[in-house]
Design an enzyme around this catalytic site. Structure first.
Site, mmCIF file in Angstrom:
data_model
loop_
_atom_site.group_PDB
_atom_site.id
_atom_site.type_symbol
_atom_site.label_atom_id
_atom_site.label_comp_id
_atom_site.label_asym_id
_atom_site.label_seq_id
_atom_site.Cartn_x
_atom_site.Cartn_y
_atom_site.Cartn_z
ATOM 1 N N CYS A 119 -6.923 -1.906 -12.183
ATOM 2 C CA CYS A 119 -8.445 -2.261 -11.948
ATOM 3 C C CYS A 119 -8.651 -0.547 -11.815
ATOM 4 O O CYS A 119 -9.007 -0.345 -12.121
ATOM 5 C CB CYS A 119 -7.889 -2.970 -11.145
ATOM 6 N N HIS A 145 -4.500 -7.376 -13.363
ATOM 7 C CA HIS A 145 -3.392 -7.506 -12.060
ATOM 8 C C HIS A 145 -1.702 -7.805 -12.439
ATOM 9 O O HIS A 145 -1.594 -9.320 -12.313
ATOM 10 C CB HIS A 145 -4.071 -7.690 -11.298
ATOM 11 N N GLU A 150 0.470 -6.663 -10.858
ATOM 12 C CA GLU A 150 1.378 -7.186 -9.385
ATOM 13 C C GLU A 150 0.912 -8.478 -9.187
ATOM 14 O O GLU A 150 1.485 -8.800 -8.383
ATOM 15 C CB GLU A 150 1.031 -5.870 -8.916
#
Lengths: 86, 247
Positions: B86, B203, B205
């Site tokens: 990002c 994302h 994560e």
């Protein structure tokens, strides 16, 4: 003695400018059908001191290339005028 | 592996990234500050999501000149693995470590939702635990995620198999509706020509536990782990073979 630099950073021709599009639509809605393309960029003022005009120009171009504009998506131009060093 | 996770002023996914790597995957993580000047001894550097320097001027434009980025650029030049998520992707583009740029989403909205991305190439240090054509379910949260590049760059990205992820629907079809931000060619993630630097808008994560809705994000981190700590250079490898071998 110093300089006032006015830097204009604009989206390159062909690069999508959704902000400009939204403003264009809004102006149309407000009754300004004559508005064609709207492109939104950035305006920066920089005060430069202790530098010659030639050097100011060269260094400003460098600043634009390195940081102020992203040349992948943006064009820039600037004007330099004499100004108080304050 | 020893991972470095950078915190810039305004980063906000740094802790989550470190949590995933350390607590869920059992990796070693060194937290790096934007003023640090060295990434010595690390195998992979992550530039996390967030709003570094308030997104002032352009997303990533200021962070790109942080002291740590000099070390990251050197690390990347030497073949070290760099992952930008990002805002990290935006920083890597600003730094010229990845081609192209990310601009305001087509609809001007801040997107915060799950999307589907298709793995275009599984022979990379970042996707070798996937198969080509796999559809991953990952969240996005960004206002400036519309990937753009000029025509010549796009052609070279296609030719060099540098487009790693594209936005698709759940069945893996590229459609205008499935492209959340107007990205050119529905590009969600690209790598550099050498293959050691990768940036993506979604994302991973935030998709590593069923508690938060899915585990597809693990595949990205596990791929890096599987690729090992060796220097990555896919440009030098035959395109048909498995590119990376790790210890």
């Amino acid at each position: 003695m110093g300089w006032l630099a006015r830097v204009y950073v604009t989206p390159k021709t062909g690069v999508l400018d959704p902000q400009g599009k939204a403003v264009q639509h809004s102006l149309h809605a407000l009754g300004y059908p004559e508005v064609g393309d709207v492109r939104i960029g950035k305006y920066l003022e920089l005060r430069l001191v202790d530098v010659s005009r030639e050097s100011a120009e060269a260094r400003l171009r460098e600043m634009c290339e390195r940081l102020l504009a992203n040349r992948v998506i943006e064009d820039y131009r600037f004007e330099i005028d004499a100004a108080d060093a304050s | 592996m020893r991972w470095g996770v950078i915190t810039f002023p305004g980063s906000n996914d740094d802790a989550q990234t470190a949590y995933v790597l350390e607590r869920l995957l059992g990796e070693t993580v060194v937290r790096l500050w934007h003023k640090d000047a060295s990434v010595d001894g690390l195998d992979c550097i992550v530039l996390p999501g967030g709003f570094s320097y308030g997104d002032y001027l352009r997303c990533g434009a200021v962070a790109r000149f942080s002291p740590i980025m000099l070390a990251v650029e050197r690390f990347a030049r030497e073949g070290g693995i760099v992952l930008g998520i990002c805002n990290g992707f935006q920083i890597l583009c600003e730094a010229g470590l990845l081609p192209g740029a990310l601009i305001r989403n087509r609809e001007l909205d801040f997107l915060c939702r799950r999307v589907h991305v298709r793995v275009e190439d599984a022979d990379t240090a970042f996707t070798n635990r996937c198969r080509r054509g796999d559809v991953l379910d990952l969240p996005v949260k960004h206002g400036e995620g519309c990937y753009v590049a000029d025509e010549a760059t796009l052609r070279s990205l296609e030719a060099g198999r540098q487009i790693v992820l594209r936005y698709t629907d759940a069945e893996g079809r590229v459609t205008p509706e499935a492209n959340p931000n107007g990205s050119l060619g529905a590009i969600a993630g690209v790598r550099n020509a050498r293959g050691n630097v990768f940036g993506l808008m979604p994302h991973p994560e935030h998709a590593c536990e069923w508690l938060v809705g899915g585990e597809d994000g693990r595949k990205i981190f596990l791929s890096v782990i599987a690729s090992g700590s060796g220097v990555v250079d896919v440009s030098a490898a035959p395109t048909s073979s498995k590119v990376l071998s790790g210890p």
